[in-house]
Scaffold this motif. Structure first.
Motif, mmCIF file in Angstrom:
data_model
loop_
_atom_site.group_PDB
_atom_site.id
_atom_site.type_symbol
_atom_site.label_atom_id
_atom_site.label_comp_id
_atom_site.label_asym_id
_atom_site.label_seq_id
_atom_site.Cartn_x
_atom_site.Cartn_y
_atom_site.Cartn_z
ATOM 1 N N TRP A 36 97.968 36.798 77.675
ATOM 2 C CA TRP A 36 96.924 37.664 78.207
ATOM 3 C C TRP A 36 97.078 39.047 77.579
ATOM 4 C CZ3 TRP A 36 92.920 36.187 81.265
ATOM 5 C CH2 TRP A 36 93.025 34.974 81.939
ATOM 6 N N TYR A 37 95.975 39.572 77.120
ATOM 7 C CA TYR A 37 95.897 40.926 76.598
ATOM 8 C C TYR A 37 94.861 41.691 77.411
ATOM 9 C CZ TYR A 37 98.402 39.456 72.338
ATOM 10 O OH TYR A 37 99.342 38.991 71.443
ATOM 11 N N ARG A 38 94.883 43.005 77.283
ATOM 12 C CA ARG A 38 93.871 43.789 77.972
ATOM 13 C C ARG A 38 93.512 45.036 77.180
ATOM 14 N NH1 ARG A 38 97.313 46.189 83.184
ATOM 15 N NH2 ARG A 38 98.589 47.700 82.005
ATOM 16 N N GLN A 39 92.272 45.474 77.380
ATOM 17 C CA GLN A 39 91.825 46.705 76.742
ATOM 18 C C GLN A 39 91.170 47.587 77.777
ATOM 19 O OE1 GLN A 39 89.226 46.343 73.296
ATOM 20 N NE2 GLN A 39 89.943 48.344 72.579
ATOM 21 N N ALA A 40 91.808 48.714 78.021
ATOM 22 C CA ALA A 40 91.269 49.715 78.928
ATOM 23 C C ALA A 40 90.356 50.653 78.146
ATOM 24 C CB ALA A 40 92.403 50.501 79.578
ATOM 25 N N GLY A 42 88.976 53.412 76.089
ATOM 26 C CA GLY A 42 89.603 54.427 75.261
ATOM 27 C C GLY A 42 90.979 54.074 74.749
ATOM 28 N N ASN A 43 91.469 52.899 75.122
ATOM 29 C CA ASN A 43 92.810 52.479 74.706
ATOM 30 C C ASN A 43 92.747 51.303 73.744
ATOM 31 O OD1 ASN A 43 93.641 54.390 76.498
ATOM 32 N ND2 ASN A 43 94.833 53.008 77.799
ATOM 33 N N GLU A 44 93.886 51.077 73.076
ATOM 34 C CA GLU A 44 93.977 49.901 72.237
ATOM 35 C C GLU A 44 94.117 48.652 73.107
ATOM 36 O OE1 GLU A 44 97.288 51.368 69.607
ATOM 37 O OE2 GLU A 44 95.955 50.567 68.059
ATOM 38 N N CYS A 45 93.735 47.524 72.536
ATOM 39 C CA CYS A 45 93.894 46.250 73.221
ATOM 40 C C CYS A 45 95.351 45.835 73.095
ATOM 41 C CB CYS A 45 92.956 45.230 72.569
ATOM 42 S SG CYS A 45 92.888 43.657 73.419
ATOM 43 N N GLU A 46 96.028 45.651 74.234
ATOM 44 C CA GLU A 46 97.475 45.458 74.222
ATOM 45 C C GLU A 46 97.906 44.209 74.971
ATOM 46 O OE1 GLU A 46 99.007 48.909 76.265
ATOM 47 O OE2 GLU A 46 98.230 48.240 78.190
ATOM 48 N N LEU A 47 99.096 43.756 74.614
ATOM 49 C CA LEU A 47 99.669 42.568 75.232
ATOM 50 C C LEU A 47 100.084 42.848 76.675
ATOM 51 C CD1 LEU A 47 100.736 39.649 74.917
ATOM 52 C CD2 LEU A 47 102.888 40.656 74.117
ATOM 53 N N TYR A 93 90.284 41.911 80.348
ATOM 54 C CA TYR A 93 91.440 41.043 80.112
ATOM 55 C C TYR A 93 91.002 39.845 79.269
ATOM 56 C CZ TYR A 93 94.280 43.652 83.398
ATOM 57 O OH TYR A 93 95.010 44.639 84.015
ATOM 58 N N TYR A 94 91.772 39.610 78.212
ATOM 59 C CA TYR A 94 91.477 38.529 77.278
ATOM 60 C C TYR A 94 92.596 37.490 77.303
ATOM 61 C CZ TYR A 94 88.150 41.810 75.179
ATOM 62 O OH TYR A 94 87.120 42.691 74.953
ATOM 63 N N CYS A 95 92.191 36.247 77.258
ATOM 64 C CA CYS A 95 93.119 35.141 77.104
ATOM 65 C C CYS A 95 93.232 34.827 75.614
ATOM 66 C CB CYS A 95 92.561 33.936 77.873
ATOM 67 S SG CYS A 95 93.482 32.424 77.692
ATOM 68 N N ALA A 97 95.311 32.216 72.598
ATOM 69 C CA ALA A 97 96.092 31.002 72.358
ATOM 70 C C ALA A 97 96.581 30.969 70.918
ATOM 71 C CB ALA A 97 95.258 29.761 72.655
ATOM 72 N N VAL A 98 97.683 30.269 70.740
ATOM 73 C CA VAL A 98 98.284 30.155 69.426
ATOM 74 C C VAL A 98 97.353 29.423 68.464
ATOM 75 C CG1 VAL A 98 99.411 27.975 70.058
ATOM 76 C CG2 VAL A 98 100.363 29.375 68.221
ATOM 77 N N ASP A 99 97.402 29.858 67.216
ATOM 78 C CA ASP A 99 96.742 29.158 66.133
ATOM 79 C C ASP A 99 97.672 29.283 64.937
ATOM 80 O OD1 ASP A 99 93.592 29.410 64.306
ATOM 81 O OD2 ASP A 99 94.930 27.717 64.676
ATOM 82 N N ALA A 100 97.452 28.494 63.915
ATOM 83 C CA ALA A 100 98.336 28.468 62.751
ATOM 84 C C ALA A 100 98.623 29.892 62.266
ATOM 85 C CB ALA A 100 97.705 27.647 61.639
ATOM 86 N N GLY A 101 99.901 30.244 62.260
ATOM 87 C CA GLY A 101 100.295 31.532 61.722
ATOM 88 C C GLY A 101 100.239 32.691 62.689
ATOM 89 N N TRP A 102 99.722 32.465 63.874
ATOM 90 C CA TRP A 102 99.653 33.564 64.844
ATOM 91 C C TRP A 102 100.019 33.053 66.233
ATOM 92 C CZ3 TRP A 102 97.151 34.892 69.363
ATOM 93 C CH2 TRP A 102 97.254 36.244 69.746
ATOM 94 N N VAL A 103 100.858 33.815 66.908
ATOM 95 C CA VAL A 103 101.309 33.444 68.245
ATOM 96 C C VAL A 103 101.183 34.645 69.167
ATOM 97 C CG1 VAL A 103 103.236 32.604 69.641
ATOM 98 C CG2 VAL A 103 102.967 31.803 67.278
ATOM 99 N N PRO A 104 100.588 34.489 70.330
ATOM 100 C CA PRO A 104 100.602 35.597 71.285
ATOM 101 C C PRO A 104 102.039 35.818 71.749
ATOM 102 C CG PRO A 104 99.663 33.633 72.297
ATOM 103 C CD PRO A 104 99.868 33.324 70.856
ATOM 104 N N SER A 105 102.603 36.965 71.430
ATOM 105 C CA SER A 105 104.014 37.206 71.691
ATOM 106 C C SER A 105 104.272 38.699 71.577
ATOM 107 C CB SER A 105 104.867 36.453 70.670
ATOM 108 O OG SER A 105 104.778 37.079 69.409
ATOM 109 N N PRO A 106 105.466 39.121 71.979
ATOM 110 C CA PRO A 106 105.812 40.539 71.794
ATOM 111 C C PRO A 106 105.763 40.981 70.334
ATOM 112 C CG PRO A 106 107.292 39.519 73.355
ATOM 113 C CD PRO A 106 106.463 38.409 72.781
ATOM 114 N N SER A 107 105.834 40.028 69.427
ATOM 115 C CA SER A 107 105.698 40.366 68.002
ATOM 116 C C SER A 107 104.257 40.681 67.630
ATOM 117 C CB SER A 107 106.187 39.198 67.135
ATOM 118 O OG SER A 107 107.547 38.943 67.372
#
Length: 128
Positions: A36-40, A42-47, A93-95, A97-107
């Protein structure tokens, strides 16, 4: 065709709770890394939070102890239980999911809509 559909957003007063849901279709949900990510305004979209294929979870410091991520593989759904909501939790709030080469993670602390699978977002508004 892969689809992620969020629901459960809304308007609540500070201290209230909401549970967001993200239902996936078109791909194998079981064992997929989700986030889950979110964007407030004026802010960046963050994990905000992630759940890995092994069940391990991650939470941003700002939500730790208040939010809980979980998933129901039988329903192809990942949840974000949000408690003790604060006005600063107001965001779309955005959901994801993983796709080839990209993973929702702290990275991947910021949204990158060019990679992975993303829902269209659900608005959460917390009033003081």
């Amino acid at each position: 065709q892969v689809q992620l559909v969020e629901s459960g957003g809304g308007s609540v007063q500070a201290g209230g709770s909401l549970r967001l849901s993200c239902t996936a279709s078109g791909f194998t949900f079981d064992g997929s890394d989700m986030g889950w990510y979110r964007q407030a305004p004026g802010n960046e979209c963050e994990l905000v939070s992630t759940i890995s294929s092994d069940g391990s979870t991650y939470y941003a410091d700002s939500v730790k102890g208040r939010f809980t991520i979980s998933q129901d593989n039988a329903k192809n759904t990942v949840y974000l239980q949000m408690k003790s909501l604060k006005p600063e939790d107001t965001a779309v709030y955005y959901c994801a999911a993983v796709d080839a080469g990209w993973v929702p993670s702290p990275s991947s602390p910021l949204c990158n809509f060019d990679f992975g699978y993303w829902g269209s977002g659900t608005q959460v508004t917390v009033s003081s």
